[in-house]
Design a protein around this motif. Sequence first.
Motif, PDB file in Angstrom:
ATOM      1  N   ILE A 161      45.324  39.589  47.302  1.00 17.30           N
ATOM      2  CA  ILE A 161      44.716  39.949  46.018  1.00 17.30           C
ATOM      3  C   ILE A 161      44.032  41.309  46.091  1.00 17.30           C
ATOM      4  N   VAL A 162      43.265  41.532  47.154  1.00 15.47           N
ATOM      5  CA  VAL A 162      42.550  42.802  47.289  1.00 15.47           C
ATOM      6  C   VAL A 162      43.524  43.964  47.443  1.00 15.47           C
ATOM      7  N   THR A 176      41.851  45.817  54.366  1.00 16.23           N
ATOM      8  CA  THR A 176      41.449  44.445  54.031  1.00 16.23           C
ATOM      9  C   THR A 176      41.743  43.451  55.150  1.00 16.23           C
ATOM     10  N   ALA A 177      42.978  43.458  55.646  1.00 16.55           N
ATOM     11  CA  ALA A 177      43.366  42.493  56.676  1.00 16.55           C
ATOM     12  C   ALA A 177      42.590  42.715  57.975  1.00 16.55           C
ATOM     13  N   VAL A 178      42.393  43.983  58.332  1.00 14.23           N
ATOM     14  CA  VAL A 178      41.666  44.299  59.577  1.00 14.23           C
ATOM     15  C   VAL A 178      40.225  43.827  59.477  1.00 14.23           C
ATOM     16  N   TRP A 179      39.574  44.167  58.383  1.00 14.55           N
ATOM     17  CA  TRP A 179      38.175  43.763  58.214  1.00 14.55           C
ATOM     18  C   TRP A 179      38.026  42.249  58.096  1.00 14.55           C
ATOM     19  N   MET A 180      38.951  41.614  57.396  1.00 16.05           N
ATOM     20  CA  MET A 180      38.912  40.151  57.272  1.00 16.05           C
ATOM     21  C   MET A 180      38.997  39.514  58.654  1.00 16.05           C
ATOM     22  N   GLY A 181      39.943  39.979  59.474  1.00 17.05           N
ATOM     23  CA  GLY A 181      40.113  39.414  60.807  1.00 17.05           C
ATOM     24  C   GLY A 181      38.916  39.626  61.694  1.00 17.05           C
ATOM     25  N   LYS A 182      38.343  40.822  61.666  1.00 21.45           N
ATOM     26  CA  LYS A 182      37.228  41.136  62.564  1.00 21.45           C
ATOM     27  C   LYS A 182      35.934  40.470  62.127  1.00 21.45           C
ATOM     28  N   MET A 183      35.662  40.450  60.811  1.00 18.53           N
ATOM     29  CA  MET A 183      34.394  39.908  60.330  1.00 18.53           C
ATOM     30  C   MET A 183      34.368  38.386  60.300  1.00 18.53           C
ATOM     31  N   GLY A 190      52.343  48.354  53.078  1.00 14.91           N
ATOM     32  CA  GLY A 190      52.090  48.850  51.728  1.00 14.91           C
ATOM     33  C   GLY A 190      52.783  48.106  50.610  1.00 14.91           C
ATOM     34  N   VAL A 191      53.382  46.949  50.908  1.00 14.47           N
ATOM     35  CA  VAL A 191      54.135  46.233  49.876  1.00 14.47           C
ATOM     36  C   VAL A 191      53.217  45.711  48.773  1.00 14.47           C
ATOM     37  N   ALA A 192      52.131  45.033  49.155  1.00 12.50           N
ATOM     38  CA  ALA A 192      51.211  44.475  48.153  1.00 12.50           C
ATOM     39  C   ALA A 192      50.552  45.588  47.344  1.00 12.50           C
ATOM     40  N   THR A 193      50.166  46.665  48.012  1.00 14.34           N
ATOM     41  CA  THR A 193      49.550  47.789  47.306  1.00 14.34           C
ATOM     42  C   THR A 193      50.560  48.474  46.395  1.00 14.34           C
ATOM     43  N   SER A 194      51.808  48.578  46.839  1.00 14.90           N
ATOM     44  CA  SER A 194      52.866  49.142  45.996  1.00 14.90           C
ATOM     45  C   SER A 194      53.077  48.293  44.751  1.00 14.90           C
ATOM     46  N   LEU A 195      52.987  46.978  44.929  1.00 17.56           N
ATOM     47  CA  LEU A 195      53.090  46.081  43.774  1.00 17.56           C
ATOM     48  C   LEU A 195      51.975  46.385  42.788  1.00 17.56           C
TER      49      LEU A 195
END
Length: 206
Positions: free
Chosen positions: A58-59, A18-25, A112-117
Motif C-alpha cells: 500500500i505504501v 518501506t520494506a527495508v524499514w519495515m523489516g528492520k524496525m 519498482g512494480v508497486a510504485t510504477s502501479l
Amino acid sequence: MDFIIFGIIAYLLGSIPTAVWMGKMRYNLDIREHGSKNAGATNTFRILGRKAGTIVLIVDVLKGVIAAILPFLLNSYTWSNDHLIHLKIVAGILVVLGHIFPIFASFKGGKGVATSLGVILGIHPPAALICIVLFLIVFIVFNYVSLGAIVASIAFPLLVHFAFGNSNVPLMVFSIVLSTAVIILHHQNIKRLFAGNENKMNLFKK
C-alpha cells in the motif's frame, strides 16, 4: 523550476524504503538479505507475512500515486493539460528511480512494480485499473506475481495508445519506457519462468 522541484520531491518520496524499514524496525532483519533479496512487497509477503506485505504494498503504491498527482494538486492546470502531463511523467520516472535506487537505503531498493502501479494510477487511472485486473487474473490463475507484473506492464502502453487513443507523444514514450523497464528488471524471473522454477505465491493461502 517546476520539473526540478517536483522531480526532487518525487525522488525523495520514492526513496522511502518501506520494506527495508519495515523489516528492520518490526522484525530486526534486512529484507534484502532474505528470500529474493529484493526490497519490495512480494519478498516482504514471502519473508515477513501478509500483514507486513500488505502495508509495504500500500505504501509503495501510494508513493507513486502521490508523486504523480502532486503537480496537479499544487498547480491550476486541467487534468489533460500537456504541461501537467509532462510534469507527472517526470515525477513518475523519478519516484520509480527513487524506489529502485533509494538514497535512504544505500541505493539498494526494489524493482519498482508497486510504485510504477501508483504512477500509472496517478497519470492514467482507466488504463491502470485495467492493468490491475489483468495482473490479478494472471496471478490468481498461475500464482506467479512476476508473470502478472510482466503482462500488466506490456498491456499498459497498448491500452494507452490503442484503447484510449492517446495523442501525447511523451506519454506514449513514457508508457513504453516504463513497460520495458519493468520487463528488464524481471529478467531473472523470466529465466526462471521458462526454466519452470519461478517462485509461486498463493493469494488465498495463509
